[in-house]
Design a protein around this motif. Structure first.
Motif, PDB file in Angstrom:
ATOM      1  N   ALA A 119       1.076  -1.326  -0.077  1.00 11.72           N
ATOM      2  CA  ALA A 119       0.361  -0.146  -0.385  1.00 11.72           C
ATOM      3  C   ALA A 119       1.075   0.958  -0.064  1.00 11.72           C
ATOM      4  N   GLU A 120       2.176   0.964   0.718  1.00 10.97           N
ATOM      5  CA  GLU A 120       3.421   2.364   0.365  1.00 10.97           C
ATOM      6  C   GLU A 120       3.918   2.582  -0.670  1.00 10.97           C
ATOM      7  N   ASP A 121       4.155   1.291  -1.078  1.00 11.14           N
ATOM      8  CA  ASP A 121       4.639   1.283  -2.743  1.00 11.14           C
ATOM      9  C   ASP A 121       3.805   2.583  -4.002  1.00 11.14           C
ATOM     10  N   VAL A 122       2.183   1.702  -3.306  1.00  6.51           N
ATOM     11  CA  VAL A 122       1.066   1.965  -4.447  1.00  6.51           C
ATOM     12  C   VAL A 122       1.260   4.112  -4.431  1.00  6.51           C
ATOM     13  N   ARG A 123       1.076   3.922  -2.651  1.00  3.66           N
ATOM     14  CA  ARG A 123       0.699   5.674  -2.814  1.00  3.66           C
ATOM     15  C   ARG A 123       2.147   6.137  -2.834  1.00  3.66           C
ATOM     16  N   ALA A 124       3.256   5.968  -2.337  1.00  2.86           N
ATOM     17  CA  ALA A 124       4.813   6.864  -3.367  1.00  2.86           C
ATOM     18  C   ALA A 124       4.419   6.711  -4.955  1.00  2.86           C
ATOM     19  N   ALA A 125       4.106   5.839  -5.416  1.00  2.90           N
ATOM     20  CA  ALA A 125       3.997   6.258  -6.850  1.00  2.90           C
ATOM     21  C   ALA A 125       2.226   6.693  -7.178  1.00  2.90           C
ATOM     22  N   GLY A 126       1.969   7.385  -6.489  1.00  3.01           N
ATOM     23  CA  GLY A 126       1.153   8.860  -6.789  1.00  3.01           C
ATOM     24  C   GLY A 126      -0.326   7.767  -7.050  1.00  3.01           C
ATOM     25  N   GLY A 127      -0.846   6.459  -6.738  1.00  5.44           N
ATOM     26  CA  GLY A 127      -2.266   5.908  -6.207  1.00  5.44           C
ATOM     27  C   GLY A 127      -2.896   6.249  -4.856  1.00  5.44           C
ATOM     28  N   GLU A 128      -3.947   5.758  -5.388  1.00  2.81           N
ATOM     29  CA  GLU A 128      -4.441   5.857  -4.071  1.00  2.81           C
ATOM     30  C   GLU A 128      -4.611   4.358  -3.331  1.00  2.81           C
ATOM     31  N   ALA A 129      -4.877   3.834  -2.434  1.00  2.36           N
ATOM     32  CA  ALA A 129      -4.082   2.065  -1.813  1.00  2.36           C
ATOM     33  C   ALA A 129      -4.671   2.260  -0.886  1.00  2.36           C
ATOM     34  N   LEU A 130      -5.220   0.543  -0.732  1.00  2.00           N
ATOM     35  CA  LEU A 130      -6.364  -0.369   0.219  1.00  2.00           C
ATOM     36  C   LEU A 130      -6.391  -1.260   0.719  1.00  2.00           C
ATOM     37  N   ALA A 131      -5.606  -2.272   1.340  1.00  2.00           N
ATOM     38  CA  ALA A 131      -4.896  -3.044   1.691  1.00  2.00           C
ATOM     39  C   ALA A 131      -6.142  -4.025   2.289  1.00  2.00           C
ATOM     40  N   ILE A 132      -6.417  -5.399   1.464  1.00  2.00           N
ATOM     41  CA  ILE A 132      -7.759  -5.945   2.700  1.00  2.00           C
ATOM     42  C   ILE A 132      -7.563  -7.152   3.017  1.00  2.00           C
ATOM     43  N   PRO A 133      -6.733  -7.416   3.716  1.00  2.00           N
ATOM     44  CA  PRO A 133      -6.256  -9.138   4.277  1.00  2.00           C
ATOM     45  C   PRO A 133      -7.440 -10.059   3.882  1.00  2.00           C
ATOM     46  N   THR A 134      -6.905 -10.894   2.300  1.00  2.00           N
ATOM     47  CA  THR A 134      -7.821 -12.073   1.920  1.00  2.00           C
ATOM     48  C   THR A 134      -6.983 -13.181   1.693  1.00  2.00           C
ATOM     49  N   ASP A 135      -7.637 -14.503   2.287  1.00  2.00           N
ATOM     50  CA  ASP A 135      -7.353 -15.291   1.572  1.00  2.00           C
ATOM     51  C   ASP A 135      -8.296 -16.372   0.342  1.00  2.00           C
ATOM     52  N   MET A 136      -7.593 -16.309  -0.780  1.00  2.00           N
ATOM     53  CA  MET A 136      -8.276 -15.692  -1.848  1.00  2.00           C
ATOM     54  C   MET A 136      -8.984 -17.191  -1.985  1.00  2.00           C
ATOM     55  N   ALA A 137      -8.241 -18.378  -1.413  1.00  2.00           N
ATOM     56  CA  ALA A 137      -9.449 -19.675  -1.458  1.00  2.00           C
ATOM     57  C   ALA A 137     -10.862 -19.960  -0.604  1.00  2.00           C
ATOM     58  N   ASP A 138     -10.944 -19.155   0.396  1.00  2.00           N
ATOM     59  CA  ASP A 138     -11.874 -18.567   0.830  1.00  2.00           C
ATOM     60  C   ASP A 138     -13.509 -18.298   0.185  1.00  2.00           C
ATOM     61  N   PHE A 139     -14.332 -18.055  -1.064  1.00  2.00           N
ATOM     62  CA  PHE A 139     -15.252 -17.667  -1.512  1.00  2.00           C
ATOM     63  C   PHE A 139     -15.905 -16.539  -0.680  1.00  2.00           C
ATOM     64  N   ASP A 140     -16.059 -16.239   0.754  1.00  2.00           N
ATOM     65  CA  ASP A 140     -16.919 -15.615   1.112  1.00  2.00           C
ATOM     66  C   ASP A 140     -15.731 -13.926   1.964  1.00  2.00           C
ATOM     67  N   GLN A 141     -14.644 -14.774   2.212  1.00  2.00           N
ATOM     68  CA  GLN A 141     -13.902 -13.352   2.141  1.00  2.00           C
ATOM     69  C   GLN A 141     -13.495 -12.632   0.977  1.00  2.00           C
ATOM     70  N   VAL A 142     -13.356 -13.305  -0.477  1.00  2.00           N
ATOM     71  CA  VAL A 142     -13.216 -12.463  -1.540  1.00  2.00           C
ATOM     72  C   VAL A 142     -14.319 -11.932  -2.216  1.00  2.00           C
ATOM     73  N   ARG A 143     -15.427 -12.437  -1.241  1.00  2.00           N
ATOM     74  CA  ARG A 143     -16.689 -12.117  -2.116  1.00  2.00           C
ATOM     75  C   ARG A 143     -16.739 -10.131  -0.966  1.00  2.00           C
ATOM     76  N   ALA A 144     -16.213 -10.008   0.238  1.00  2.00           N
ATOM     77  CA  ALA A 144     -16.436  -9.313   1.238  1.00  2.00           C
ATOM     78  C   ALA A 144     -14.777  -8.154   1.006  1.00  2.00           C
ATOM     79  N   ALA A 145     -13.836  -8.621   0.319  1.00  2.00           N
ATOM     80  CA  ALA A 145     -13.072  -7.616  -0.323  1.00  2.00           C
ATOM     81  C   ALA A 145     -14.165  -6.370  -1.403  1.00  2.00           C
ATOM     82  N   ALA A 146     -14.357  -7.867  -1.625  1.00  2.00           N
ATOM     83  CA  ALA A 146     -15.046  -6.061  -3.555  1.00  2.00           C
ATOM     84  C   ALA A 146     -15.923  -5.554  -2.797  1.00  2.00           C
TER      85      ALA A 146
END
Length: 337
Positions: free
Chosen positions: A45-72
């Motif tokens: 997230a710090e890398d993205v901000r330093a590059a000029g973008g806006e960042a949002l870090a969301i801890p997510t296990d991609m193997a868990d569909f409910d976590q992925v949907r909540a992240a989106a």
């Protein structure tokens, strides 16, 4: 292209995902970062901000569909409607198949294949009603050509390829403006070789030639900007491997049986205490940020001429046509003398 789009990048805490997140940030995009390791996510997230973008870090296990949907849902609530979804997250086991436990094979498949399915499903549920959006799948040369010691990863990537082809035809049938494309990568200098679950006697390495993760990141950004092509191949080694597999697959089997074991290991013994990220994020144990690069900087190529050619194919085709035309004109003049 780019600029103030909302982009989701999975596997964003390290390697290709980390470099891709930074590249989208450099375009001014708003980037949602999905991965399990919070240390790497926060650093990304710090890398993205330093590059000029806006960042949002969301801890997510991609193997868990409910976590992925909540992240989106969180990404859209904070950043706005998702324009681009880039699936990168994966895991693997370096071992002969006979030595891989069924649970390990299943976990690799859940992350590396079903993680892409979960991300794509969530993205489509949001994009199709709006008739807008792009989904980029991170493929591999190993999606079309299996190699020894990576049966779980190769199987998952082959599944991603078939999934992509099926989905693409369905989207074409719908006539939707939602697009999908896949980018097949060569060997890349990422931290996976420092944290992969391994039973090899020596330290794992990418099969040379090796490319820097920024090469892969540029390809993913370009694919997001130009999703009309069904797939992209990055690196001359990818092109050579896939073409050889079409023409002489049996000979390639024998070549890989002879060379594929040594070429995936350095001459240094594997550290028996190295972290493994199959079940838990590698940075969760010691709080270490692994970054985008692995330990092969001295051997990795910073650019891919094949990728450059793919990005400039129209100009190259035009130049080639002009050259042929001039050659033909010269030949005609010679005959008319």
């Amino acid at each position: 292209m780019g600029g103030k789009r909302v982009v989701v990048v999975t596997g964003a805490s390290g390697g290709i995902g980390r470099a891709a997140a930074r590249a989208f940030g450099a375009q001014g995009d708003k980037v949602a970062l999905l991965a399990r390791g919070e240390t790497g996510l926060n650093a990304a997230a710090e890398d993205v901000r330093a590059a000029g973008g806006e960042a949002l870090a969301i801890p997510t296990d991609m193997a868990d569909f409910d976590q992925v949907r909540a992240a989106a849902e969180r990404a859209e609530a904070v950043l706005g409607p998702i324009d681009v979804w880039v699936n990168v997250a994966f895991s693997s086991v370096f071992s002969e198949f006979v030595d891989i436990e069924p649970a390990e094979f299943k976990r690799t498949t859940e992350v590396t294949y079903l993680g892409f399915v979960h991300g794509t499903k969530v993205a489509l549920d949001l994009m199709l009603p709006r008739d807008h959006g792009t989904i980029v799948q991170t493929g591999s040369a190993l999606a079309k050509r299996g190699i020894p010691l990576q049966s779980a990863y190769c199987g998952a990537k082959h599944a991603v390829q078939g999934f992509h082809e099926s989905l693409r035809t369905e989207l074409l049938h719908r006539g939707t403006n939602v697009r999908t494309t896949i980018v097949h990568m060569p060997a890349v200098n990422t931290p996976q070789f420092d944290w992969v679950e391994s039973r090899l006697p020596n330290h794992a390495q990418p099969v040379p030639p090796i490319y820097q993760p920024e090469v892969a990141a540029r390809a993913l950004v370009y694919a997001a900007d130009h999703p009309g092509r069904r797939e992209y191949w990055v690196g001359g080694s990818t092109v050579a491997t896939l073409l050889a597999n079409r023409v002489i697959p049996g000979l390639l089997d024998r070549y890989l049986a002879r060379t594929g074991f040594d070429s995936q290991q350095t001459d240094q013994p594997r550290d028996p205490h190295q972290p493994a990220n199959l079940w838990k994020p590698a940075d969760g144990k010691d709080g270490h940020d692994y970054g985008a690069h692995g330990s092969f900087d001295d051997r990795a190529h910073p650019r891919s001429y094949q990728l450059w050619a793919a990005q400039h194919r129209v100009a190259l085709a035009t130049a080639a046509g002009a050259a042929l035309g001039l050659a033909g004109l010269g030949l005609l003049r010679g005959r008319c003398r």
